[in-house]
Design an enzyme around this catalytic site. Structure first.
Site, short mmCIF file in Angstrom:
data_model
loop_
_atom_site.label_atom_id
_atom_site.label_comp_id
_atom_site.label_asym_id
_atom_site.label_seq_id
_atom_site.Cartn_x
_atom_site.Cartn_y
_atom_site.Cartn_z
N LYS A 43 -3.02 2.09 4.13
CA LYS A 43 -3.01 2.91 2.91
C LYS A 43 -3.73 4.23 3.13
O LYS A 43 -3.23 5.29 2.76
CB LYS A 43 -3.64 2.12 1.75
CG LYS A 43 -2.72 1.02 1.25
CD LYS A 43 -3.41 0.04 0.31
CE LYS A 43 -2.46 -1.09 -0.08
NZ LYS A 43 -3.08 -2.16 -0.85
N ASP A 88 -3.24 1.54 -8.85
CA ASP A 88 -2.61 0.23 -8.69
C ASP A 88 -1.93 -0.21 -9.99
O ASP A 88 -1.19 -1.20 -10.00
CB ASP A 88 -3.66 -0.81 -8.28
CG ASP A 88 -3.39 -1.41 -6.90
OD1 ASP A 88 -2.28 -1.19 -6.37
OD2 ASP A 88 -4.29 -2.08 -6.37
N GLN A 125 -9.02 -3.26 -3.29
CA GLN A 125 -8.11 -4.17 -2.60
C GLN A 125 -8.31 -5.61 -3.09
O GLN A 125 -9.43 -6.13 -3.12
CB GLN A 125 -8.34 -4.08 -1.08
CG GLN A 125 -7.40 -4.93 -0.26
CD GLN A 125 -5.93 -4.49 -0.38
OE1 GLN A 125 -5.62 -3.31 -0.40
NE2 GLN A 125 -5.03 -5.45 -0.45
#
Ligand code: NDP
Length: 295
Positions: A53, A120, A97
């Site tokens: 990422k 997200d 994460q």
């Protein structure tokens, strides 16, 4: 003939678009979009994901920052990190994460992220905006990356999705539920199936669009797929191969799907690459929105 949906190529096209638009934003006096990724502990798969990422963010002309916290970190320390990133003017997107270690209150952490930086798309405010959207989804809404990637692949493969029957197997907050909301907003008739659903194979067979987001290797067999259906396989499962080495398989028995599905995503190389590309797109959307707000 079953067509293979090339997620790698689609993700490449989306990343190219992001690169161009980052250049346009900066040329117009806007900021270099900044993505901060927070990793707690050293879960091997998570380590690989966060590395990809931040590297991809940099390759797209963004500032990628990885914040690694030790496995012993508690909820309050993660919250303090998130609070500092919320205030940081160089950071436009924050991703914590998942999965977080069990002792950390993940819901509190996700709820503490500034919704405008929630790349997200898991903050309750953004989830609420998605589920209450009627008609078109607002273009500045930060959508969960995997479902957003699935929608791009489906719209590229099928055009207008209106009226089609979509079956989503899996009801997680990360994939199944938000994808069902997006399909509904695209005027599909949506069935959400899960571990308690009766006659799962029959439900799947009735789908024009079938999405498997389960986490069970090859659960969906070839004869569960209606002739000509478009199949998205979200699952990523590591299993032992015949040569003794491990390999990745999806939630759909890919070989059996050949000749039945009209089109299908492979694993790897299908939905997976779209997830990271959508994260970059979300970071750009967040940076552009803040630039606009600051006038
Ligand atoms: P979760 O474990 O959170 O959810 C799995 C869902 O599948 C649950 O709703 C569960 O039902 C359902 N399920 C489990 N077993 C069965 C069964 N036998 N029959 C029917 N339904 C079943 O997983 P995620 O949604 O997070 O992930 C799903 C898969 O997608 C995983 O393989 C994951 O690795 C992958 N993934 C891939 C991404 C990508 O970028 N390609 C991104 C995110 C995930 P119930 O709710 O009843 O328990």
């Amino acid at each position: 003939m079953t067509r293979i949906i090339d997620g790698k190529a689609a993700a490449g096209r989306l990343r190219d678009k992001v690169v161009r638009e980052v250049q346009d934003l900066v040329a117009a006096g806007g900021p270099v979009p900044g993505l901060a990724v927070v990793l707690v502990g050293r879960h091997p798969a998570s380590l690989a994901y966060v590395g990809t990422k931040t590297k991809m963010a940099e390759a797209a002309g963004m500032a990628g920052r990885l914040i690694e916290l030790p496995d012993t970190t508690g909820t309050e320390e993660v919250l303090a990190t998130v609070a500092a990133l919320n205030e940081d003017q160089g950071v436009h997107g924050i991703l914590v994460q998942l999965p977080l270690p069990d002792r950390i209150d993940a819901a509190r952490v996700l709820g503490a992220i500034d919704p405008a930086k929630d790349v997200d798309g898991f903050h309750p405010l953004n989830v609420g905006r998605l589920f209450s959207a009627s008609g078109r989804i607002p273009s500045d809404l930060l959508l969960p990356c995997t479902p957003k990637g699935c929608m791009i692949l489906l719209e590229e493969a099928l055009g207008d999705l209106g009226g089609r029957h979509a079956v989503v197997v899996g009801r997680s907050n990360i994939v199944g539920k938000p994808l069902a909301a997006l399909l509904l907003a695209a005027n599909c008739t949506v069935t959400i199936a899960h571990s308690r659903s009766r006659d799962l194979s029959g439900l799947c067979r009735g789908a024009e669009i079938l999405v498997a987001a389960v986490g069970r290797p090859e659960l969906v067999r070839g004869d569960w797929i209606g002739h000509g259906a478009t199949v998205l396989d979200v699952g990523i499962n590591r299993v032992a191969g015949e040569d003794g080495k491990s390999k990745l398989v999806g939630d759909v028995a890919f070989a059996e799907a050949q000749g039945r599905a009209g089109a299908i995503t492979p694993v790897p190389g299908g939905v997976g690459p779209m997830t990271v590309a959508c994260l970059l797109d979300n970071t750009l959307i967040a940076a552009r929105a803040r630039h606009r707000r600051q006038g």
